[in-house]
Design an enzyme around this catalytic site. Sequence first.
Site, short mmCIF file in Angstrom:
data_model
loop_
_atom_site.label_atom_id
_atom_site.label_comp_id
_atom_site.label_asym_id
_atom_site.label_seq_id
_atom_site.Cartn_x
_atom_site.Cartn_y
_atom_site.Cartn_z
N ARG A 146 0.86 -1.36 0.11
CA ARG A 146 -0.06 0.03 0.03
C ARG A 146 1.07 1.22 -0.08
O ARG A 146 0.61 2.15 0.84
CB ARG A 146 -0.79 0.03 1.20
CG ARG A 146 -1.82 -1.25 1.26
CD ARG A 146 -3.10 -1.10 0.40
NE ARG A 146 -4.11 -1.91 0.44
CZ ARG A 146 -3.86 -3.31 0.22
NH1 ARG A 146 -3.06 -3.76 -0.50
NH2 ARG A 146 -4.92 -4.14 0.49
N SER A 216 -10.44 -1.29 4.30
CA SER A 216 -9.56 -1.47 5.56
C SER A 216 -9.04 -0.05 6.17
O SER A 216 -8.41 0.76 5.58
CB SER A 216 -8.35 -2.20 4.98
OG SER A 216 -8.60 -3.75 4.39
N GLU A 312 -4.28 2.47 7.49
CA GLU A 312 -4.06 2.61 6.10
C GLU A 312 -4.71 3.85 5.56
O GLU A 312 -4.27 4.50 4.40
CB GLU A 312 -4.73 1.35 5.26
CG GLU A 312 -4.56 1.39 3.84
CD GLU A 312 -5.18 0.31 3.00
OE1 GLU A 312 -5.28 -0.86 3.40
OE2 GLU A 312 -6.30 0.63 2.38
#
Length: 316
Positions: A146, A216, A312
Amino acid sequence: MDVRAAVLAEYESVNELRELLEKYRGKRLLHIGQGSNLLFTKDFDGIILRSRMVRARALGENGDEVFIEAESGLVLDELISQLADMGLYGLENLSYIPGTVGASAVQNVGAYGVEAKDVIVDVRTIEAATGKERVFTNEECRFGYRDSIFKNELQGQYIVTHVVYRLLKHGEAHLDYGNLREAVQGKPTAMTVREAVIQIRRQKLPEVNELGSAGSFFKNPVVPAEQFETLKKAYPAIPNYPLENGTYKIPAAWLIEQCGWKGKAMGGARVYEKQPLVIVNADYATPQDIIDLAQAVSDSVKQRFGVTIRPEVNYI
Ligand code: EPU
């Protein structure tokens, strides 16, 4: 959430983007994709830029490989749907992820064992300060989990305009993640894998237009081998993915569930009951509700397991 930006400026071509950069020079700028991974913590006193460049074209072929150049504002899932129709392999595991082509490169989006970086050839950008073009090779993007150079050293400095992906005519389906293999109906093709991924995501993740979330909320933590061994002794059932460098990735969803957070709410924010890695805007949450709940969740995981879980989601 009830937050506002001073200006939302959209553009349909690279030249229009250059004009906007010129017009708003010196102002606080934030380029977004679909905003699906952002948490606005308060009103944004600046200019939000958004690409309305939404085309894709084939650049050429090399044997089994097909090179597709997509513009930044194209919704990633629309591109993946077209590629599956054409029978091209590579991005099907990323089906149904909210967001745009541009964001797929900035965030190196990933799901079901595939990350955007596995398929990206290069990323075409404009330097915000000068309007000059610059192409980043896959390696120069320094992709991580990510993560990319566009979120780190070069944050805010380059605006992605195009992403070139390498797809395969006779690719192999990636089915090793979770229950994906069993979910595929019939012969695994780009299309049947796409359909299976969509079905799994629909079961586990909230539909963003029905129940607000940023997917998420936390990244899955990676811990050193010694720490993992200690955790494993205390919690023999701990799920884990050994990584090549000897470290272990642990599903944050499991850590959060063990701490009893599934379905728990603070203010209007709630830990999603089907997938505790997701925080949903259940009932007119304020930004502070989300911040407080996320903090409480990560504090309790830290206290019980000694593991730090990091968001995230990008706080703006
Ligand atoms: N788990 C639980 N309880 C739950 C759900 C999951 O304990 O209620 C544990 C299980 O051990 C399960 C494991 O977590 O095997 C993994 O769950 P899942 O396959 O749902 O994936 P994840 O690690 O929770 C990651 C990505 C998702 C991506 C899925 C599938 C991150 C931060 N998240 O989630 O990405 O869709 O894998 O590849 O890496 C996103 O980034 O927004 C996102 C949704």
